[in-house]
Design an enzyme around this catalytic site. Sequence first.
Site, PDB file in Angstrom:
ATOM      1  N   GLY A  12      -2.421  11.384  -4.319  1.00  0.00           N
ATOM      2  CA  GLY A  12      -1.937  10.012  -4.124  1.00  0.00           C
ATOM      3  C   GLY A  12      -0.432   9.949  -4.327  1.00  0.00           C
ATOM      4  N   VAL A  93      -4.869   7.587  -6.873  1.00  0.00           N
ATOM      5  CA  VAL A  93      -5.208   6.959  -5.585  1.00  0.00           C
ATOM      6  C   VAL A  93      -5.427   5.460  -5.775  1.00  0.00           C
ATOM      7  CG1 VAL A  93      -6.236   9.081  -4.698  1.00  0.00           C
ATOM      8  CG2 VAL A  93      -7.687   7.425  -5.849  1.00  0.00           C
ATOM      9  N   ASN A  94      -5.502   4.749  -4.675  1.00  0.00           N
ATOM     10  CA  ASN A  94      -5.645   3.296  -4.752  1.00  0.00           C
ATOM     11  C   ASN A  94      -7.065   2.890  -5.143  1.00  0.00           C
ATOM     12  OD1 ASN A  94      -5.582   4.696  -2.295  1.00  0.00           O
ATOM     13  ND2 ASN A  94      -5.854   2.832  -1.122  1.00  0.00           N
ATOM     14  N   CYS A 281      -1.773  -4.914  -9.632  1.00  0.00           N
ATOM     15  CA  CYS A 281      -2.598  -4.693 -10.830  1.00  0.00           C
ATOM     16  C   CYS A 281      -3.211  -5.931 -11.470  1.00  0.00           C
ATOM     17  CB  CYS A 281      -1.764  -3.979 -11.885  1.00  0.00           C
ATOM     18  SG  CYS A 281      -1.613  -2.240 -11.531  1.00  0.00           S
ATOM     19  N   LYS A 284      -6.311  -7.683  -9.826  1.00  0.00           N
ATOM     20  CA  LYS A 284      -7.384  -6.690  -9.683  1.00  0.00           C
ATOM     21  C   LYS A 284      -7.985  -6.349 -11.047  1.00  0.00           C
ATOM     22  CE  LYS A 284      -6.437  -2.303  -9.471  1.00  0.00           C
ATOM     23  NZ  LYS A 284      -5.881  -1.016  -9.053  1.00  0.00           N
ATOM     24  N   PHE A 343       6.841  -8.955  -4.349  1.00  0.00           N
ATOM     25  CA  PHE A 343       6.201  -9.728  -5.419  1.00  0.00           C
ATOM     26  C   PHE A 343       7.092  -9.891  -6.637  1.00  0.00           C
ATOM     27  CE2 PHE A 343       4.718  -6.939  -8.895  1.00  0.00           C
ATOM     28  CZ  PHE A 343       4.902  -5.683  -8.351  1.00  0.00           C
ATOM     29  N   LYS A 344       8.143  -9.072  -6.720  1.00  0.00           N
ATOM     30  CA  LYS A 344       9.154  -9.205  -7.764  1.00  0.00           C
ATOM     31  C   LYS A 344      10.404  -8.513  -7.250  1.00  0.00           C
ATOM     32  CE  LYS A 344       8.887  -6.275 -11.304  1.00  0.00           C
ATOM     33  NZ  LYS A 344       8.412  -5.377 -12.387  1.00  0.00           N
ATOM     34  N   ARG A 449      12.147 -19.420  -9.251  1.00  0.00           N
ATOM     35  CA  ARG A 449      12.345 -18.394 -10.290  1.00  0.00           C
ATOM     36  C   ARG A 449      13.343 -18.834 -11.362  1.00  0.00           C
ATOM     37  NH1 ARG A 449       8.939 -13.743 -10.214  1.00  0.00           N
ATOM     38  NH2 ARG A 449       8.274 -13.472  -8.084  1.00  0.00           N
TER      39      ARG A 449
HETATM   40  C1  UDX Z   1       2.329  -4.562 -14.257  1.00  0.00           C
HETATM   41  C2  UDX Z   1       2.473  -4.162 -15.738  1.00  0.00           C
HETATM   42  O1  UDX Z   1       3.677  -4.747 -16.272  1.00  0.00           O
HETATM   43  C3  UDX Z   1       2.523  -2.649 -15.871  1.00  0.00           C
HETATM   44  O2  UDX Z   1       2.541  -2.284 -17.255  1.00  0.00           O
HETATM   45  C4  UDX Z   1       1.292  -2.039 -15.203  1.00  0.00           C
HETATM   46  O3  UDX Z   1       1.345  -0.635 -15.238  1.00  0.00           O
HETATM   47  C5  UDX Z   1       1.185  -2.501 -13.747  1.00  0.00           C
HETATM   48  O4  UDX Z   1       1.184  -3.933 -13.694  1.00  0.00           O
HETATM   49  P1  UDX Z   1       3.994  -4.760 -12.188  1.00  0.00           P
HETATM   50  O5  UDX Z   1       2.877  -5.518 -11.549  1.00  0.00           O
HETATM   51  O6  UDX Z   1       4.620  -3.647 -11.433  1.00  0.00           O
HETATM   52  O7  UDX Z   1       3.513  -4.133 -13.585  1.00  0.00           O
HETATM   53  O8  UDX Z   1       5.179  -5.781 -12.563  1.00  0.00           O
HETATM   54  P2  UDX Z   1       5.399  -6.853 -13.732  1.00  0.00           P
HETATM   55  O9  UDX Z   1       6.821  -6.764 -14.136  1.00  0.00           O
HETATM   56  O10 UDX Z   1       4.404  -6.764 -14.798  1.00  0.00           O
HETATM   57  O11 UDX Z   1       5.240  -8.245 -12.950  1.00  0.00           O
HETATM   58  C6  UDX Z   1       3.990  -8.687 -12.479  1.00  0.00           C
HETATM   59  C7  UDX Z   1       4.125 -10.076 -11.902  1.00  0.00           C
HETATM   60  O12 UDX Z   1       4.401 -11.040 -12.908  1.00  0.00           O
HETATM   61  C8  UDX Z   1       5.265 -10.202 -10.887  1.00  0.00           C
HETATM   62  O13 UDX Z   1       4.829 -10.988  -9.801  1.00  0.00           O
HETATM   63  C9  UDX Z   1       6.360 -10.880 -11.655  1.00  0.00           C
HETATM   64  O14 UDX Z   1       7.237 -11.627 -10.840  1.00  0.00           O
HETATM   65  C10 UDX Z   1       5.551 -11.790 -12.569  1.00  0.00           C
HETATM   66  N1  UDX Z   1       6.296 -12.130 -13.795  1.00  0.00           N
HETATM   67  C11 UDX Z   1       6.606 -11.163 -14.694  1.00  0.00           C
HETATM   68  C12 UDX Z   1       6.661 -13.452 -14.015  1.00  0.00           C
HETATM   69  O15 UDX Z   1       6.380 -14.351 -13.196  1.00  0.00           O
HETATM   70  N2  UDX Z   1       7.347 -13.754 -15.168  1.00  0.00           N
HETATM   71  C13 UDX Z   1       7.658 -12.809 -16.101  1.00  0.00           C
HETATM   72  O16 UDX Z   1       8.250 -13.178 -17.144  1.00  0.00           O
HETATM   73  C14 UDX Z   1       7.287 -11.470 -15.858  1.00  0.00           C
HETATM   74  P1  ADP Z   2      -0.732   2.851  -6.343  1.00  0.00           P
HETATM   75  O1  ADP Z   2       0.099   1.619  -6.467  1.00  0.00           O
HETATM   76  O2  ADP Z   2      -1.933   2.840  -7.264  1.00  0.00           O
HETATM   77  O3  ADP Z   2       0.047   4.117  -6.436  1.00  0.00           O
HETATM   78  P2  ADP Z   2      -0.828   3.187  -3.458  1.00  0.00           P
HETATM   79  O4  ADP Z   2      -1.711   2.527  -2.448  1.00  0.00           O
HETATM   80  O5  ADP Z   2       0.654   2.937  -3.392  1.00  0.00           O
HETATM   81  O6  ADP Z   2      -1.421   2.794  -4.884  1.00  0.00           O
HETATM   82  O7  ADP Z   2      -1.027   4.771  -3.404  1.00  0.00           O
HETATM   83  C1  ADP Z   2      -2.265   5.416  -3.396  1.00  0.00           C
HETATM   84  C2  ADP Z   2      -2.185   6.579  -2.404  1.00  0.00           C
HETATM   85  O8  ADP Z   2      -3.366   7.389  -2.539  1.00  0.00           O
HETATM   86  C3  ADP Z   2      -2.129   6.159  -0.933  1.00  0.00           C
HETATM   87  O9  ADP Z   2      -0.941   6.658  -0.330  1.00  0.00           O
HETATM   88  C4  ADP Z   2      -3.402   6.798  -0.312  1.00  0.00           C
HETATM   89  O10 ADP Z   2      -3.198   7.277   1.006  1.00  0.00           O
HETATM   90  C5  ADP Z   2      -3.653   7.950  -1.280  1.00  0.00           C
HETATM   91  N1  ADP Z   2      -5.038   8.458  -1.264  1.00  0.00           N
HETATM   92  C6  ADP Z   2      -6.189   7.746  -1.341  1.00  0.00           C
HETATM   93  N2  ADP Z   2      -7.262   8.556  -1.320  1.00  0.00           N
HETATM   94  C7  ADP Z   2      -6.806   9.836  -1.220  1.00  0.00           C
HETATM   95  C8  ADP Z   2      -7.419  11.136  -1.181  1.00  0.00           C
HETATM   96  N3  ADP Z   2      -8.743  11.279  -1.237  1.00  0.00           N
HETATM   97  N4  ADP Z   2      -6.613  12.218  -1.069  1.00  0.00           N
HETATM   98  C9  ADP Z   2      -5.265  12.075  -1.031  1.00  0.00           C
HETATM   99  N5  ADP Z   2      -4.629  10.893  -1.086  1.00  0.00           N
HETATM  100  C10 ADP Z   2      -5.369   9.773  -1.187  1.00  0.00           C
END
Ligand code: UDX
Ligand code: ADP
Length: 475
Positions: A12, A93-94, A281, A284, A343-344, A449
């Site tokens: 991945g 992987v995703n 994240c 989900k 998203f950010k 924001r």
């Molecule tokens: C998050 C977790 O922070 C990280 O630890 C985990 O591994 C993956 O998920 P991420 O989604 O990449 O990380 O970004 P994050 O900075 O957490 O922001 C998530 C969302 O919350 C964004 O849309 C951001 O704009 C929003 N946010 C964050 C706010 O609206 N206000 C804030 O004060 C902080």
């Molecule tokens: P994340 O944010 O969790 O890293 P992404 O969707 O950006 O998620 O990345 C996951 C990657 O894993 C994708 O590029 C996808 O093509 C890859 N992937 C999924 N299944 C397999 C697999 N069986 N072998 C190799 N790569 C894979």
Amino acid sequence: MVFEVKNICCIGAGYVGGPSMAVIAKNCPDIQINVVDINIERIERWNDKNLKNLPIYEPGLEEIVKKCRGKNLHFSKNVNLNIANADMIFISVNTPTKTKGLGAGFASDLKWIEKSAREISKYAKGKTIIVEKSTLPVKTASTIKKILYSTSENSSDKNEKTFYILSNPEFLAEGSAIKDLDNPDRVLIGGEDEEAIKALSNLYIKWIDKEKILTTNLWSSELSKLISNAFLAQRISSINSVSAICEATGADIKEVSMAIGSDKRIGKFFLNAGPGFGGSCFKKDILNLIYICKHYGLDKVADYWEQVININSWQISRITQIIVEKLFGTVSGKRLVILGFSFKANTNDTRESPAIYICQKLMIEGGNLIIYDPKVDYSQIENDLNKKMASIEEIDHSEGEWYKSKNIYNAVQDADAVILLTEWDQFINLDWERISNSMRKPSWIFDTRYLLDPRIISSININYWRIGYGDKRGI
Ligand code: UDX
Ligand code: ADP
């Protein structure tokens, strides 16, 4: 037995696998790291000579790829060969939410995890440490274990394969991934085999203090990742709910955040109100948590966490409604400029971006959108909005269309509103007076924001609404 890790394979090459492996490669020059993916276009972009074409934008990533690629960091589509050569395999992987079948709308779709486990089982050789990096439902490690062993039982060389499974969830936030990986608050390793845990810890202690490496059992590690994200998302929904109270009562969300955040028990970080959380994240993981709670009959706990998502969806709709109401109840045929689509800030990732939902709703209302984002490609926006980009000429003679602009000052020409959705730094210092002068009157800025300096905007002839404050004047 003592493991010596010389060759790592990461399955991945996405937002987690790419940056995580780049930072390990930078800090462990003696270890060969192969990042593999079935998405060939993604691998080609990781190998592109022009570093501007890397598939992921993260501050600091280009420099590391430049330094390590071709030395101890490799990107390859050859999954099987690199699995066979590895003593440690990261699964990155995703795992999106299932859209159909059992658990649809809540449970994670583990088909990519399952496929990876089957490939590992088939091609791995000797003793291999398997590290779960993707966010996963609790107990996934036992699913992986079952697949690894049941598949390899059928294989002719079954006696030669031994697997050690570890959970090592990633806590990086997009936009600050390299900083987070270089200097994490903690590294969490869950597992049963002490030597395997030690082998993984030995990688991290090359650049991270020993005290920051926490070891737990497998299930605590898997659950802690879900709960960390649930707590963070809960904080965002809490502050977003307060933003609505501020707008109604005359309080100011910045001041309230500052006041409550000064209490050490609450803390000042992660208290910025906004258009709702996005990213791959938070939603989900909470849906996953709800699914687990229901599975164990903890319906009240499931209801509790579900509210975090409900407030998030409500915040997105609430903002859209405010925009339409302020524009005399209709945006039909009006030109609306969208600043920021990711998203950010500091990422090109648009997964679950509030911008997607806000743009779709505004287009349904007939608004014509001119979208500007410094890092998101127009093709990504087409996918997200499920609608082809119009030409700029069409925009002026139709309703509910969108166009991506490369220039904000051109975009705002005759626009009725500028809607700021992502907190990119470059928006702060725009020439807001020039923007206001180009727009159709009465014109609006919607700052979801709380990014702009109200003192500057208040000296300009434009209506200004901002999150957690509203549109009052006289600052
Ligand atoms: C998050 C977790 O922070 C990280 O630890 C985990 O591994 C993956 O998920 P991420 O989604 O990449 O990380 O970004 P994050 O900075 O957490 O922001 C998530 C969302 O919350 C964004 O849309 C951001 O704009 C929003 N946010 C964050 C706010 O609206 N206000 C804030 O004060 C902080
Ligand atoms: P994340 O944010 O969790 O890293 P992404 O969707 O950006 O998620 O990345 C996951 C990657 O894993 C994708 O590029 C996808 O093509 C890859 N992937 C999924 N299944 C397999 C697999 N069986 N072998 C190799 N790569 C894979």
